[in-house]
Scaffold this motif. Sequence first.
Motif, mmCIF file in Angstrom:
data_model
loop_
_atom_site.group_PDB
_atom_site.id
_atom_site.type_symbol
_atom_site.label_atom_id
_atom_site.label_comp_id
_atom_site.label_asym_id
_atom_site.label_seq_id
_atom_site.Cartn_x
_atom_site.Cartn_y
_atom_site.Cartn_z
ATOM 1 N N GLY A 70 0.804 -1.206 0.000
ATOM 2 C CA GLY A 70 0.000 0.000 0.000
ATOM 3 C C GLY A 70 0.844 1.266 0.000
ATOM 4 O O GLY A 70 1.923 1.306 0.609
ATOM 5 N N ILE A 71 0.343 2.301 -0.654
ATOM 6 C CA ILE A 71 1.032 3.587 -0.642
ATOM 7 C C ILE A 71 1.150 4.117 0.782
ATOM 8 O O ILE A 71 2.156 4.743 1.143
ATOM 9 N N ASP A 72 0.125 3.867 1.605
ATOM 10 C CA ASP A 72 0.182 4.305 2.996
ATOM 11 C C ASP A 72 1.364 3.679 3.732
ATOM 12 O O ASP A 72 2.057 4.350 4.507
ATOM 13 N N ILE A 73 1.623 2.401 3.468
ATOM 14 C CA ILE A 73 2.742 1.705 4.108
ATOM 15 C C ILE A 73 4.065 2.275 3.626
ATOM 16 O O ILE A 73 5.004 2.472 4.414
ATOM 17 N N MET A 74 4.154 2.553 2.336
ATOM 18 C CA MET A 74 5.367 3.160 1.787
ATOM 19 C C MET A 74 5.619 4.536 2.404
ATOM 20 O O MET A 74 6.748 4.864 2.780
ATOM 21 N N GLU A 75 4.565 5.346 2.516
ATOM 22 C CA GLU A 75 4.715 6.686 3.084
ATOM 23 C C GLU A 75 5.113 6.636 4.555
ATOM 24 O O GLU A 75 5.899 7.468 5.020
ATOM 25 N N GLU A 76 4.596 5.681 5.274
ATOM 26 C CA GLU A 76 4.939 5.553 6.693
ATOM 27 C C GLU A 76 6.395 5.168 6.874
ATOM 28 O O GLU A 76 7.034 5.558 7.856
ATOM 29 N N PHE A 77 6.963 4.425 5.928
ATOM 30 C CA PHE A 77 8.350 3.980 6.042
ATOM 31 C C PHE A 77 9.331 5.146 5.970
ATOM 32 O O PHE A 77 10.425 5.092 6.526
ATOM 33 N N GLU A 78 8.972 6.201 5.290
ATOM 34 C CA GLU A 78 9.765 7.438 5.255
ATOM 35 C C GLU A 78 11.180 7.259 4.714
ATOM 36 O O GLU A 78 12.157 7.674 5.325
ATOM 37 N N ASP A 79 11.289 6.635 3.560
ATOM 38 C CA ASP A 79 12.582 6.526 2.886
ATOM 39 C C ASP A 79 12.434 7.199 1.525
ATOM 40 O O ASP A 79 11.664 6.748 0.672
ATOM 41 N N ALA A 80 13.186 8.264 1.312
ATOM 42 C CA ALA A 80 13.044 9.048 0.085
ATOM 43 C C ALA A 80 13.414 8.256 -1.158
ATOM 44 O O ALA A 80 13.020 8.620 -2.278
ATOM 45 N N ASN A 81 14.175 7.173 -1.002
ATOM 46 C CA ASN A 81 14.585 6.372 -2.156
ATOM 47 C C ASN A 81 13.536 5.352 -2.580
ATOM 48 O O ASN A 81 13.639 4.774 -3.665
ATOM 49 N N ILE A 82 12.573 5.087 -1.726
ATOM 50 C CA ILE A 82 11.531 4.116 -2.045
ATOM 51 C C ILE A 82 10.377 4.863 -2.706
ATOM 52 O O ILE A 82 9.738 5.714 -2.094
ATOM 53 N N ILE A 124 3.391 9.400 9.519
ATOM 54 C CA ILE A 124 2.433 10.154 8.702
ATOM 55 C C ILE A 124 1.620 11.081 9.586
ATOM 56 O O ILE A 124 1.367 12.244 9.242
ATOM 57 N N THR A 125 1.191 10.581 10.734
ATOM 58 C CA THR A 125 0.369 11.371 11.654
ATOM 59 C C THR A 125 1.123 12.602 12.148
ATOM 60 O O THR A 125 0.578 13.718 12.180
ATOM 61 N N LYS A 126 2.378 12.424 12.510
ATOM 62 C CA LYS A 126 3.180 13.554 12.993
ATOM 63 C C LYS A 126 3.318 14.631 11.929
ATOM 64 O O LYS A 126 3.120 15.824 12.201
ATOM 65 N N ARG A 127 3.613 14.223 10.686
ATOM 66 C CA ARG A 127 3.762 15.192 9.604
ATOM 67 C C ARG A 127 2.456 15.934 9.342
ATOM 68 O O ARG A 127 2.448 17.149 9.115
#
Length: 226
Positions: A70-82, A124-127
């Motif tokens: 999921g895109i949500d999972i990718m965004e939560e991981f917070e790696d700019a290269n992914i 994601i919540t913090k941002r």
Amino acid sequence: MEKLRIAIPNKGRLKDETLYLLYRSGIVIDLSNMERKLSYETADYNFYFLRAQDIPYLISQKVVDCGITGIDIMEEFEDANIKSLLNLNYGNTKMVVATNNSNSNFKNCTSPIKMKVATSFPHITKRFFEAKNVDIDIVYLSGSVEIAPKLGIADTIVDITETGKTLKDNGLKIVDEVLSSEAALIFDVDIDEQKYLQLFHLKKSLSSAIKPQSKVLPLNKMVNNV
């Protein structure tokens, strides 16, 4: 030539819809004799059945070359290269802010306020709340986030929903949307050129099998070399 290593979800609707997309694109994974096996090899690819939440991390560690999650999972991981290479038009959900407090008015606040927010997506919540000028204490829960306000451990929650029914059943009202999510083919932009060529062919196969309303994202800078 080494085969492309692809991580796919190991359970639930995301797994089922991924297998169906692969089938429509001409990649058949025969599960009939797999029992508890967590890998499958085709002529061109090695597939690994993994937790959707682990897939971005394992891509970042070069354990696998790409994956579907999921895109949500990718965004939560917070790696700019992914990055997401291709949106797949299934697994559609929304991440929302919900509360049982009818007086919640953080959207219109002009001075800093503070809230306790329960979530399984702390980054994601913090941002999101930092952008709203809201100071929060995060209460991390790995599941059943909807119960947090009733337990008195949070004022508000941030969680994933498809229909909003579970939120409503627990006396919660959606007050804002954090992001929209769906399944996506993701990869590390530092992937080597040979593997990227293989990934590009996989992307073409999947694209041909996606429903017409799905969106193909722009390729990264390496596409110019293909």
